[in-house]
Design an enzyme around this catalytic site. Structure first.
Site, PDB file in Angstrom:
ATOM      1  CG  ASP A   1      44.967  37.341  38.852  1.00 47.79           C
ATOM      2  OD1 ASP A   1      43.791  36.709  38.296  1.00 47.79           O
ATOM      3  OD2 ASP A   1      45.087  37.824  39.878  1.00 47.79           O
TER       4      ASP A   1
ATOM      5  CD  GLU B   1      40.404  35.089  42.563  1.00 43.81           C
ATOM      6  OE1 GLU B   1      39.425  34.805  43.684  1.00 43.81           O
ATOM      7  OE2 GLU B   1      41.761  34.879  42.570  1.00 43.81           O
TER       8      GLU B   1
END
Length: 446
Positions: free
Chosen positions: A91, A155
């Protein structure tokens, strides 16, 4: 096989692939807006395809649809050796195209540089890992110890859909892992004329995101109101923002200060009574920027929420604070927040993760330092504590010691740290080539 007999597996195809993979992963928009708003599925499928092409079997795992993680294991040659985790997140934080020189999801390669969101944080590392393990498959190379690969979701928020989910629900996939490597370490830092250092992280400050709430008496904006929630909150936020936290030196930070002082020709006894860390930082030149954020706890106000109309005093007001903790600093942090908020403002942890400290006197850490210095003779690898945090926090729950090691050789004037979450994020092609060579060398010998 002796370490000296291990072949360098990186070929021309690997050098081409690391650039292509970085570019193509950037083109897959995996923006994480927080609160569960994001999707890594397309990037995870891309990673799984690249692994499957060379007969590395990937497992795709989701806590909820679209929030996809990929885990795979490469068997080592020494069954008695503990496994090593290599992890990177898929991400990225949001990017506003109008602010960028190039479109943030173009993955454009221009003048020897790959542009786009994730070029540094951290699709570059994902691409380097893919390029290395594919090169091993072509060359028939196996590492000494089992390598567990994890490409994670979420994350950039709480990790609840990513490494937190994996650690809690799929711990068996990390069986035998005692150490792990990931982002934010082993990048070139130009500390002065001809002085190249590579900070390798063996520590992280803990995450302490706070929610502050003030209550008061709602009323008309024209009336005297001594119970104004906004005023109470604003006063507490101001006290937090102005607070000067005391010095707290961890083993990693002490080692970093000692080695950087030595490189600068400065005498430093970090354990001496009355040691003045700020005076030493002033003598370290540009390298002080690596250390200064990690000699203290910190708390930075970031969000204010109150009211709905200018002539209405609201009954409550809310603020958020980004707090960061050093190992051993939790009690100090808690007591200080109690004092700074005072009796009229409540505070609680909005999100909390522990600080980390990994040992430096280990074969793995020495192998990381040696790999960097092997490919950049004359440079010096040094210890480093990250001011922020990574997925290593979640994997630490499984007893895995985490290190920041995503190697890049960067030209002078290229400010790696300033590009995290910033406009015009980019990475030089030559830095990626350096990274795959270092990773190959290290992972075969770790």
């Amino acid at each position: 096989m002796a370490d000296t007999d291990r072949p360098e597996a990186i070929d021309a195809q690997a050098l081409d692939e690391v650039v292509r993979f970085t570019s193509e992963l950037i083109r897959i928009d995996t923006t994480n807006r927080g609160g569960g708003d994001g999707s890594e599925r397309a990037a995870a499928e891309y990673v799984a395809e690249m692994l499957g092409d060379v007969e590395i079997e990937p497992t795709l795992l989701e806590r909820s649809p679209g929030r996809t993680n990929v885990v795979a294991r490469i068997e080592g040659t020494d069954p008695s050796a503990p496994a090593l985790l290599v992890h990177g997140h898929l991400d990225v934080v949001p990017a506003e195209p109008a602010d960028w020189t190039v479109h943030p999801f173009s993955g454009e390669v221009r003048d020897g540089v790959v542009w786009g969101r994730g070029a540094i944080d951290m699709k570059n590392m994902d691409a380097m890992v893919l390029a290395v393990v594919r090169a091993w498959a072509r060359a028939g190379v196996r590492p000494r110890r089992d390598i567990v690969l994890a490409f994670t979701a979420d994350e950039e928020d709480s990790a609840a859909w990513g490494s937190g989910f994996l650690a809690e629900s799929h711990a068996e996939l990390f069986e035998g892992c005692t150490e792990g490597i990931s982002e934010s370490g082993a990048f070139t830092f130009h500390a002065g004329p001809g002085m190249r250092i590579y900070p390798i992280a063996s520590g992280e400050r803990g995450t302490a995101w706070l929610k502050l709430t003030a209550h008061g008496r709602a009323g008309h904006g024209s009336k005297v109101n001594r119970d104004n929630a906004v005023s109470r909150l604003a006063a507490a936020v101001a006290r937090i923002g102005e607070h000067r936290w005391p010095v707290r030196l961890t083993p990693t930070v002490k080692a970093a200060l000692t080695e950087l002082a030595e490189l600068q020709g400065v005498t430093a006894d970090v354990d001496a009574p009355g040691f003045d860390v700020d005076a030493l930082l002033a003598k370290l030149g540009p390298a002080a920027a690596l250390i200064e954020p990690t000699v203290r706890n910190s708390a930075n106000p970031t969000v204010l929420e109150a009211g709905y109309k200018v002539n209405v005093i609201p009954g409550s007001a809310t603020a958020y604070v980004d707090g960061r903790l050093l190992p051993g600093g939790e009690e100090e942090f808690h007591d200080t927040l109690d004092r700074l908020t005072g009796p009229d403002v409540e505070w609680e942890f909005h999100h909390r993760e522990p600080p980390l400290e990994a040992p430096m006197d280990t074969p793995t850490y020495r192998a990381m330092r040696a790999a960097v210095e092997h490919f950049d003779p004359g440079a010096r690898a040094v210890p480093y504590c990250m001011s922020g945090g990574t997925d290593a926090k979640q994997f630490s729950r499984l007893g895995i010691a985490g290190y920041g090691f995503s190697p890049l050789r960067l030209p002078e004037g290229f400010d790696y740290q300033a590009l995290y979450h910033a406009v015009d994020e980019r990475v030089p092609v030559e830095a990626l080539h350096f990274g795959v060579r270092v990773l190959d060398h290290f992972l075969q010998r770790a």
